[in-house]
Design a protein around this motif. Sequence first.
Motif, PDB file in Angstrom:
ATOM      1  N   VAL A  45       0.845  -1.133  -0.015  1.00 61.23           N
ATOM      2  CA  VAL A  45      -0.006   0.084  -0.059  1.00 61.23           C
ATOM      3  C   VAL A  45       0.793   1.248  -0.107  1.00 61.23           C
ATOM      4  CG1 VAL A  45      -1.755   1.503   1.160  1.00 61.23           C
ATOM      5  CG2 VAL A  45      -2.055  -1.193   0.958  1.00 61.23           C
ATOM      6  N   ALA A  46       1.983   1.143   0.821  1.00 63.88           N
ATOM      7  CA  ALA A  46       2.928   2.234   0.614  1.00 63.88           C
ATOM      8  C   ALA A  46       3.364   2.742  -0.558  1.00 63.88           C
ATOM      9  CB  ALA A  46       3.986   1.937   1.587  1.00 63.88           C
ATOM     10  N   ASP A  47       3.646   1.665  -1.502  1.00 63.79           N
ATOM     11  CA  ASP A  47       4.334   1.741  -2.924  1.00 63.79           C
ATOM     12  C   ASP A  47       3.064   2.562  -3.625  1.00 63.79           C
ATOM     13  OD1 ASP A  47       6.491   0.343  -2.516  1.00 63.79           O
ATOM     14  OD2 ASP A  47       5.847  -1.414  -3.577  1.00 63.79           O
ATOM     15  N   VAL A  48       1.574   2.032  -3.366  1.00 59.86           N
ATOM     16  CA  VAL A  48       0.617   2.728  -4.074  1.00 59.86           C
ATOM     17  C   VAL A  48       0.556   4.095  -3.537  1.00 59.86           C
ATOM     18  CG1 VAL A  48      -1.907   2.577  -4.245  1.00 59.86           C
ATOM     19  CG2 VAL A  48      -0.576   0.366  -4.308  1.00 59.86           C
ATOM     20  N   ARG A  49       0.678   4.296  -2.486  1.00 60.40           N
ATOM     21  CA  ARG A  49       0.704   5.794  -2.197  1.00 60.40           C
ATOM     22  C   ARG A  49       1.746   6.755  -2.830  1.00 60.40           C
ATOM     23  NH1 ARG A  49      -4.279   5.286  -1.506  1.00 60.40           N
ATOM     24  NH2 ARG A  49      -4.960   4.369   0.355  1.00 60.40           N
ATOM     25  N   GLN A  50       2.985   6.259  -2.739  1.00 60.77           N
ATOM     26  CA  GLN A  50       3.993   6.685  -3.228  1.00 60.77           C
ATOM     27  C   GLN A  50       3.746   7.079  -4.754  1.00 60.77           C
ATOM     28  OE1 GLN A  50       7.657   5.002  -0.588  1.00 60.77           O
ATOM     29  NE2 GLN A  50       7.845   4.831  -2.535  1.00 60.77           N
ATOM     30  N   MET A  51       3.448   6.170  -5.633  1.00 55.21           N
ATOM     31  CA  MET A  51       2.877   6.127  -6.910  1.00 55.21           C
ATOM     32  C   MET A  51       1.925   7.493  -7.085  1.00 55.21           C
ATOM     33  SD  MET A  51       4.496   5.530  -9.701  1.00 55.21           S
ATOM     34  CE  MET A  51       5.378   4.136  -9.327  1.00 55.21           C
ATOM     35  N   ALA A  52       0.882   7.316  -6.215  1.00 57.15           N
ATOM     36  CA  ALA A  52       0.025   8.285  -6.484  1.00 57.15           C
ATOM     37  C   ALA A  52       0.137   9.541  -6.220  1.00 57.15           C
ATOM     38  CB  ALA A  52      -1.400   7.786  -5.451  1.00 57.15           C
ATOM     39  N   ALA A  54       3.307  10.897  -6.472  1.00 60.52           N
ATOM     40  CA  ALA A  54       4.319  11.392  -7.647  1.00 60.52           C
ATOM     41  C   ALA A  54       3.434  11.427  -8.979  1.00 60.52           C
ATOM     42  CB  ALA A  54       5.173  10.062  -7.884  1.00 60.52           C
ATOM     43  N   LEU A  55       2.104  11.044  -9.188  1.00 56.60           N
ATOM     44  CA  LEU A  55       1.494  11.110 -10.262  1.00 56.60           C
ATOM     45  C   LEU A  55       0.079  11.622  -9.933  1.00 56.60           C
ATOM     46  CD1 LEU A  55       2.592   8.145 -12.369  1.00 56.60           C
ATOM     47  CD2 LEU A  55       3.560  10.435 -12.623  1.00 56.60           C
ATOM     48  N   PRO A  56      -0.101  12.867  -9.205  1.00 57.59           N
ATOM     49  CA  PRO A  56      -1.150  13.113  -8.597  1.00 57.59           C
ATOM     50  C   PRO A  56      -2.310  13.304  -9.463  1.00 57.59           C
ATOM     51  CG  PRO A  56       0.211  15.058  -8.684  1.00 57.59           C
ATOM     52  CD  PRO A  56       1.049  13.811  -9.151  1.00 57.59           C
ATOM     53  N   GLY A  57      -3.339  12.973  -9.108  1.00 55.25           N
ATOM     54  CA  GLY A  57      -4.612  13.034  -9.869  1.00 55.25           C
ATOM     55  C   GLY A  57      -4.847  12.012 -11.073  1.00 55.25           C
ATOM     56  N   THR A  58      -3.874  11.393 -11.286  1.00 50.18           N
ATOM     57  CA  THR A  58      -3.859  10.350 -12.360  1.00 50.18           C
ATOM     58  C   THR A  58      -4.565   9.331 -11.982  1.00 50.18           C
ATOM     59  OG1 THR A  58      -1.669  11.149 -12.987  1.00 50.18           O
ATOM     60  CG2 THR A  58      -2.565   8.741 -13.786  1.00 50.18           C
ATOM     61  N   LYS A  59      -5.618   8.802 -12.771  1.00 54.69           N
ATOM     62  CA  LYS A  59      -6.531   7.670 -12.671  1.00 54.69           C
ATOM     63  C   LYS A  59      -6.006   6.583 -13.691  1.00 54.69           C
ATOM     64  CE  LYS A  59     -11.076   6.006 -12.408  1.00 54.69           C
ATOM     65  NZ  LYS A  59     -12.646   6.469 -12.358  1.00 54.69           N
ATOM     66  N   THR A  80      -5.390   7.688  -6.166  1.00 59.08           N
ATOM     67  CA  THR A  80      -5.447   8.960  -5.088  1.00 59.08           C
ATOM     68  C   THR A  80      -6.534   8.675  -3.976  1.00 59.08           C
ATOM     69  OG1 THR A  80      -6.557  10.369  -6.695  1.00 59.08           O
ATOM     70  CG2 THR A  80      -4.139  10.421  -6.771  1.00 59.08           C
ATOM     71  N   THR A  81      -7.678   8.172  -4.363  1.00 61.37           N
ATOM     72  CA  THR A  81      -8.675   8.269  -3.685  1.00 61.37           C
ATOM     73  C   THR A  81      -8.999   6.565  -2.833  1.00 61.37           C
ATOM     74  OG1 THR A  81     -10.349   7.846  -5.391  1.00 61.37           O
ATOM     75  CG2 THR A  81      -9.658  10.127  -4.668  1.00 61.37           C
ATOM     76  N   ALA A  82      -8.507   5.658  -3.701  1.00 63.47           N
ATOM     77  CA  ALA A  82      -8.906   4.309  -2.898  1.00 63.47           C
ATOM     78  C   ALA A  82      -8.369   4.200  -1.694  1.00 63.47           C
ATOM     79  CB  ALA A  82      -8.131   3.202  -3.950  1.00 63.47           C
ATOM     80  N   LEU A  87      -7.367  -1.271  -1.423  1.00 60.50           N
ATOM     81  CA  LEU A  87      -6.026  -1.927  -2.127  1.00 60.50           C
ATOM     82  C   LEU A  87      -5.375  -3.066  -1.719  1.00 60.50           C
ATOM     83  CD1 LEU A  87      -4.429   1.900  -2.129  1.00 60.50           C
ATOM     84  CD2 LEU A  87      -5.528   0.560  -4.131  1.00 60.50           C
ATOM     85  N   GLN A  88      -5.290  -3.145  -0.150  1.00 58.50           N
ATOM     86  CA  GLN A  88      -4.471  -4.426   0.347  1.00 58.50           C
ATOM     87  C   GLN A  88      -5.086  -5.715  -0.083  1.00 58.50           C
ATOM     88  OE1 GLN A  88      -1.993  -3.755   2.788  1.00 58.50           O
ATOM     89  NE2 GLN A  88      -1.678  -6.279   2.096  1.00 58.50           N
ATOM     90  N   PRO A  89      -6.101  -6.066  -0.132  1.00 60.19           N
ATOM     91  CA  PRO A  89      -6.426  -7.326  -0.673  1.00 60.19           C
ATOM     92  C   PRO A  89      -6.165  -7.756  -2.321  1.00 60.19           C
ATOM     93  CG  PRO A  89      -8.499  -6.243  -0.307  1.00 60.19           C
ATOM     94  CD  PRO A  89      -7.210  -5.406   0.127  1.00 60.19           C
ATOM     95  N   ARG A  90      -5.864  -6.470  -2.883  1.00 59.70           N
ATOM     96  CA  ARG A  90      -5.569  -6.746  -4.648  1.00 59.70           C
ATOM     97  C   ARG A  90      -4.115  -6.462  -4.867  1.00 59.70           C
ATOM     98  NH1 ARG A  90     -10.023  -2.845  -7.009  1.00 59.70           N
ATOM     99  NH2 ARG A  90     -11.791  -4.117  -6.402  1.00 59.70           N
ATOM    100  N   LEU A  91      -3.207  -6.384  -3.638  1.00 59.47           N
ATOM    101  CA  LEU A  91      -1.759  -6.660  -3.900  1.00 59.47           C
ATOM    102  C   LEU A  91      -1.392  -7.862  -4.402  1.00 59.47           C
ATOM    103  CD1 LEU A  91      -0.870  -4.483  -0.942  1.00 59.47           C
ATOM    104  CD2 LEU A  91      -0.977  -3.512  -3.494  1.00 59.47           C
ATOM    105  N   PRO A  92      -0.262  -8.007  -5.403  1.00 57.10           N
ATOM    106  CA  PRO A  92       0.174  -6.821  -5.952  1.00 57.10           C
ATOM    107  C   PRO A  92      -0.474  -5.893  -7.174  1.00 57.10           C
ATOM    108  CG  PRO A  92       1.259  -8.888  -6.717  1.00 57.10           C
ATOM    109  CD  PRO A  92       0.308  -9.229  -5.477  1.00 57.10           C
ATOM    110  N   LEU A  93      -0.406  -5.005  -7.311  1.00 53.06           N
ATOM    111  CA  LEU A  93      -1.056  -4.178  -8.476  1.00 53.06           C
ATOM    112  C   LEU A  93       0.078  -3.847  -9.433  1.00 53.06           C
ATOM    113  CD1 LEU A  93      -3.209  -1.621  -6.571  1.00 53.06           C
ATOM    114  CD2 LEU A  93      -3.935  -3.774  -7.251  1.00 53.06           C
TER     115      LEU A  93
END
Length: 194
Positions: A45-52, A54-59, A80-82, A87-93
């Motif tokens: 989830v930390a990876d997801v947050r970092q990417m979100a 770095a690329l704000p507002g990107t869906k 950015t909003t999930a 997110l956790q049960p869907r890792l890895p994304l």
Amino acid sequence: MGNSRAYPVFRTTDKPAAFAQAVRLCALLARRDDEVYLTADLLTVADVRQMAAALPGTKVCVKVRTDPSGGSVWADLDLTTAADSELQPRLPLHIGEFYPARSADQRFLTALGEGTASVQWSGSWPEDPDADQHGSAKYDGVQVVFHGDQAQADRWTEHHTVFVHVSNRGDLPRARKLAAHTGGEVLGEAQLGW
């Protein structure tokens, strides 16, 4: 028809060094596309947050690789909003998306976690009249694969590899020339590219 051939020309365990070498190779392109293709395996989830961040507002479309049948399913998530619980049960994304080249690639580098990832710059190599070589917008470009040694980025490794992409017939002399311009050399056989 067919895919480019990708030659590995630089390998290191230092992410910024791999990225810098890829950027140096990109400077040799006669023409470069305005967008880069970014891919990343987001393991936490930390990876997801970092990417979100770095690329704000990107869906992005996120390839969820945890389907019970072993296959892949796609989920349309806004990173950015999930919620963490979503997110956790869907890792890895896995994300894969085109972004404006000048605004995304360096931010993407700083947001990378420990999953396999890549940046792909497409363009065309300059004409080389001495060798009767012509650039090809369909095949030419540079790729850096983080935590991988294959252009198709199919397995995790500790190191990061930079590739030059050339024609679908392969062009070892051009790959050698390009690598030499940046102080490198071809490190292995041609691989299937994009």
